[in-house]
Design a protein around this motif. Structure first.
Motif, mmCIF file in Angstrom:
data_model
loop_
_atom_site.group_PDB
_atom_site.id
_atom_site.type_symbol
_atom_site.label_atom_id
_atom_site.label_comp_id
_atom_site.label_asym_id
_atom_site.label_seq_id
_atom_site.Cartn_x
_atom_site.Cartn_y
_atom_site.Cartn_z
ATOM 1 N N GLU A 16 30.700 49.634 28.144
ATOM 2 C CA GLU A 16 30.474 48.138 28.016
ATOM 3 C C GLU A 16 31.741 47.388 28.455
ATOM 4 O O GLU A 16 31.726 46.081 29.269
ATOM 5 N N LEU A 17 32.960 47.782 28.035
ATOM 6 C CA LEU A 17 34.211 46.825 28.334
ATOM 7 C C LEU A 17 34.588 47.147 29.920
ATOM 8 O O LEU A 17 35.077 46.209 30.481
ATOM 9 N N ASP A 18 34.217 48.303 30.478
ATOM 10 C CA ASP A 18 34.085 48.544 31.821
ATOM 11 C C ASP A 18 33.456 47.541 32.499
ATOM 12 O O ASP A 18 33.933 46.830 33.799
ATOM 13 N N GLU A 19 32.170 47.455 32.154
ATOM 14 C CA GLU A 19 31.134 46.526 32.911
ATOM 15 C C GLU A 19 31.816 45.138 32.554
ATOM 16 O O GLU A 19 31.755 44.355 33.707
ATOM 17 N N LEU A 20 32.091 44.849 31.622
ATOM 18 C CA LEU A 20 32.653 43.350 31.344
ATOM 19 C C LEU A 20 33.853 42.977 32.187
ATOM 20 O O LEU A 20 33.930 42.026 32.967
ATOM 21 N N GLU A 21 34.845 43.955 32.572
ATOM 22 C CA GLU A 21 36.121 43.887 33.243
ATOM 23 C C GLU A 21 35.457 43.790 34.623
ATOM 24 O O GLU A 21 36.126 42.689 35.347
ATOM 25 N N GLU A 22 34.588 44.534 35.326
ATOM 26 C CA GLU A 22 34.099 44.256 36.713
ATOM 27 C C GLU A 22 33.850 42.911 36.749
ATOM 28 O O GLU A 22 33.909 42.254 37.712
ATOM 29 N N GLN A 23 32.743 42.309 35.829
ATOM 30 C CA GLN A 23 32.307 41.208 36.019
ATOM 31 C C GLN A 23 33.203 39.761 35.880
ATOM 32 O O GLN A 23 33.419 38.952 36.821
ATOM 33 N N LEU A 24 34.366 40.062 35.164
ATOM 34 C CA LEU A 24 35.499 39.210 35.005
ATOM 35 C C LEU A 24 36.266 39.059 36.202
ATOM 36 O O LEU A 24 36.823 38.325 36.689
ATOM 37 N N VAL A 25 36.629 40.342 36.747
ATOM 38 C CA VAL A 25 37.338 40.366 37.996
ATOM 39 C C VAL A 25 36.609 39.657 39.379
ATOM 40 O O VAL A 25 37.333 38.789 40.260
ATOM 41 N N LYS A 26 35.265 39.914 39.256
ATOM 42 C CA LYS A 26 34.548 39.289 40.417
ATOM 43 C C LYS A 26 34.508 37.765 40.120
ATOM 44 O O LYS A 26 34.894 37.226 41.136
ATOM 45 N N GLN A 27 34.291 37.380 38.853
ATOM 46 C CA GLN A 27 34.314 36.028 38.558
ATOM 47 C C GLN A 27 35.568 35.494 38.949
ATOM 48 O O GLN A 27 35.771 34.305 39.606
ATOM 49 N N LEU A 28 37.013 36.073 38.745
ATOM 50 C CA LEU A 28 38.383 35.563 38.866
ATOM 51 C C LEU A 28 38.351 35.433 40.318
ATOM 52 O O LEU A 28 39.004 34.374 40.903
ATOM 53 N N SER A 29 37.708 36.418 41.200
ATOM 54 C CA SER A 29 38.010 36.425 42.619
ATOM 55 C C SER A 29 37.260 35.412 43.194
ATOM 56 O O SER A 29 37.661 34.601 44.000
ATOM 57 N N GLU A 30 36.138 34.965 42.624
ATOM 58 C CA GLU A 30 35.384 33.781 43.071
ATOM 59 C C GLU A 30 36.031 32.469 42.570
ATOM 60 O O GLU A 30 36.063 31.591 43.682
#
Length: 151
Positions: A16-30
């Motif tokens: 769950e945390l790995d998936e959340l991290e991926e989403q946050l990294v993508k959001q931060l990039s955007e």
């Protein structure tokens, strides 16, 4: 030895945390990309504002740089400017529409200006200028695509 149920919960939470991290990294990039775009937009806006201020200090219609080209701006009629504030080609277009005495098509304006009206590509820039004059309040564009002078 770790209890299998605890181990399973830890593994599930880690996923769950790995998936959340991926989403946050993508959001931060955007967010960073949009912030960079906004910074560029602000710089362009500032440059254009400075150019407009400089041009307004001089007589005539303002000139700005767009894609490295000098472009004359047609002022809004509502701003209280006289026709003399328009670039010369816009003044000639207004005179041609006024001489028509009523609604006039782009082709007729082109003929009055001495353009080669047999080639459609020659009329499109004129149609753009007529539309720009209509958008700025100098002309009225009717539903049938013809133009008239505003009173």
């Amino acid at each position: 030895m770790v209890d299998p149920e605890v181990h399973e919960r830890i593994t599930a939470r880690r996923a769950e945390l790995d998936e959340l991290e991926e989403q946050l990294v993508k959001q931060l990039s955007e967010v960073r990309a949009e912030r960079d775009e906004l910074a560029v937009a602000v710089r362009v806006w500032q440059r254009m504002s400075e150019q407009l201020d400089d041009e307004r200090a001089t007589a005539g219609s303002p000139v700005v740089q767009v894609a490295g080209r000098a472009v004359r701006l047609a002022p809004d009629r509502a701003s209280g400017g006289a026709e003399s504030a328009l670039p010369a080609d816009f003044q000639r277009i207004l005179a041609a529409v006024r001489q028509a005495g009523g609604s006039v098509a782009t082709r007729a304006v082109g003929e009055a200006l001495g353009l080669d009206t047999g080639v459609r590509g020659k009329l499109e820039p004129l149609r753009g200028k007529l539309t720009k004059l209509a958008d700025r309040g100098w002309l009225h564009k009717r539903g049938d695509g013809k133009f008239t002078v505003r009173p």
